[in-house]
Every structure is written in structure tokens, then in C-alpha cells.
Design a protein around this motif. Sequence first.
Motif, mmCIF file in Angstrom:
data_model
loop_
_atom_site.group_PDB
_atom_site.id
_atom_site.type_symbol
_atom_site.label_atom_id
_atom_site.label_comp_id
_atom_site.label_asym_id
_atom_site.label_seq_id
_atom_site.Cartn_x
_atom_site.Cartn_y
_atom_site.Cartn_z
ATOM 1 N N SER A 5 0.828 -1.199 0.000
ATOM 2 C CA SER A 5 0.000 0.000 0.000
ATOM 3 C C SER A 5 0.864 1.252 0.000
ATOM 4 C CB SER A 5 -0.940 0.010 1.212
ATOM 5 O OG SER A 5 -1.951 -0.958 1.043
ATOM 6 N N ALA A 6 0.230 2.397 -0.278
ATOM 7 C CA ALA A 6 0.919 3.681 -0.282
ATOM 8 C C ALA A 6 0.066 4.703 0.450
ATOM 9 C CB ALA A 6 1.193 4.142 -1.707
ATOM 10 N N VAL A 7 0.739 5.588 1.183
ATOM 11 C CA VAL A 7 0.074 6.695 1.865
ATOM 12 C C VAL A 7 0.585 7.983 1.223
ATOM 13 C CG1 VAL A 7 -0.246 7.891 4.063
ATOM 14 C CG2 VAL A 7 -0.135 5.382 4.005
ATOM 15 N N GLY A 8 -0.327 8.820 0.753
ATOM 16 C CA GLY A 8 0.046 10.023 0.030
ATOM 17 C C GLY A 8 0.651 11.089 0.916
ATOM 18 N N ALA A 9 1.331 12.045 0.285
ATOM 19 C CA ALA A 9 1.946 13.154 1.007
ATOM 20 C C ALA A 9 0.902 13.917 1.810
ATOM 21 C CB ALA A 9 2.637 14.090 0.017
ATOM 22 N N ASN A 10 1.242 14.198 3.079
ATOM 23 C CA ASN A 10 0.420 14.989 4.004
ATOM 24 C C ASN A 10 -0.898 14.325 4.396
ATOM 25 O OD1 ASN A 10 2.251 17.208 4.218
ATOM 26 N ND2 ASN A 10 1.611 17.853 2.186
ATOM 27 N N ALA A 11 -1.099 13.072 4.050
ATOM 28 C CA ALA A 11 -2.317 12.373 4.471
ATOM 29 C C ALA A 11 -2.298 12.164 5.982
ATOM 30 C CB ALA A 11 -2.419 11.025 3.755
ATOM 31 N N VAL A 12 -3.482 12.075 6.567
ATOM 32 C CA VAL A 12 -3.623 11.745 7.988
ATOM 33 C C VAL A 12 -4.433 10.465 8.080
ATOM 34 C CG1 VAL A 12 -4.491 12.478 10.237
ATOM 35 C CG2 VAL A 12 -3.488 14.173 8.683
ATOM 36 N N VAL A 13 -3.785 9.397 8.504
ATOM 37 C CA VAL A 13 -4.392 8.066 8.533
ATOM 38 C C VAL A 13 -4.676 7.677 9.977
ATOM 39 C CG1 VAL A 13 -4.078 5.627 7.957
ATOM 40 C CG2 VAL A 13 -3.178 7.397 6.431
ATOM 41 N N THR A 14 -5.939 7.404 10.281
ATOM 42 C CA THR A 14 -6.331 6.970 11.624
ATOM 43 C C THR A 14 -7.124 5.674 11.600
ATOM 44 O OG1 THR A 14 -8.318 8.358 11.533
ATOM 45 C CG2 THR A 14 -6.337 9.327 12.541
ATOM 46 N N ARG A 15 -7.262 5.077 10.405
ATOM 47 C CA ARG A 15 -7.964 3.798 10.269
ATOM 48 C C ARG A 15 -7.115 2.861 9.429
ATOM 49 N NH1 ARG A 15 -14.282 5.586 9.152
ATOM 50 N NH2 ARG A 15 -14.549 6.723 11.129
ATOM 51 N N ASP A 16 -7.385 1.576 9.538
ATOM 52 C CA ASP A 16 -6.613 0.585 8.789
ATOM 53 C C ASP A 16 -6.686 0.837 7.282
ATOM 54 O OD1 ASP A 16 -6.061 -0.598 11.205
ATOM 55 O OD2 ASP A 16 -7.335 -2.359 10.888
#
Length: 202
Positions: free
Chosen positions: A153-164
Motif C-alpha cells: 500500500s501507499a500513503v500520500g503526502a500529508n495524508a492523515v491516517v487513523t484507520r486501517d
Amino acid sequence: MALLRIGDTRLLRILHEDLRAARSHDPAARGDVENAVVYSGLHAIWSHRVAYAMWQRPALRGPARILAQFTRFLTGIEIHPAARIGRRFFIDHGMGVVIGETAEIGDDVMLYHGVTLGGRSLEATKRHPTLGNRVTVGAGAKILGPVVVGDDSAVGANAVVTRDVPPDAIAVGIPATVRRRTQAQHQDLVDPTTYIDPAMYI
């Protein structure tokens, strides 16, 4: 885990893998010797590998914290000695990266600068993220709490992830929304001549 020592073949193999990961992830990488000298991300990773081995011995936990803080002073990258990090890990640019005590990171993971793997609780329990294998986290992203980011998986720039985040997915935005990579590939691409997203250059 036994404390790694200079000359230990396991240590040398891991250092070589980290150098190879730097070459494969950064087109600006020119050679192992130069990378070993100038890449603060590599310095932080190597220091953490020593600090983690020290952390396994209760008598050495104080010195392990001191080593981690000294590394933070030198590199701008803060990794708690108890964080579990897999092989071929790479931090590009590095400044401002924070990895919390109960974070777990799989193999072949890449983080960009400003990434936080942080907690949302003061409880003495699992409170930091778990990243699967082959995960990429963009600059400035915040992954908070005991969430799991699945393999590939990838998380984008400046994203805020609080869930799976499920495997083979992309998480972007604040708060992050998740879509499958196959879904993202079928969406119309933005014409960069009509819209310039500053995150494209991070």
C-alpha cells in the motif's frame, strides 16, 4: 535478539541490504561509499539497528535511549529504540521523521521526510502503527494509532491516517480516504498543464 557486533556477518549483510535499498529507491544515489557518508536516513537506520539490539537487554535500555536521542540530534530523525523495523528500510531526506515505541515496520518499506508514526493514547499498550511489507509513505504523512497499513500500500503526502488501510491500496487526504490501486489506475489522470499539485514535487 543478540546484540550485533562489528564484524558480525549478519550486521554486514544488513548494512549491505540497506545500501542496496538506498540505491533502488533514490535515483540521485551515486555509489555505496558516498551514500554511506552523506545519507542521514541510512545513518538513522543503522543507529537504530544498534539501539534496538541494545534495547533487548534491560540493562542497556538507558544507553539505547541516549543513542537514539544523539542520533536525533545528528539526523533530525527520531526512532524509539523499541520500534521494530524490517530489512531494506529506507528513509529519503529524513528530516522530521518520528517513529514511536510500539511501531512495527515490515520489509522493503520507504518513508519520506516529515512522516510521523505516532500514537493516539497514553496507555502503556500497542499504540503506534504497523506497516506491512513494501509500503511507501509520502512526505508529511501522519499515521496515528495502532492502525495497520497492509502490504503493497501507499500513503500520500500529508495524508492523515487513523484507520486501517487494506493491502494494495492508496490512502490520501485529511482524513485519509482509501481506494484500491486498481481503482486508482482506472480513474482519469489530471492534466498537469491545467492543474499543478505541489505534492507532485515532494
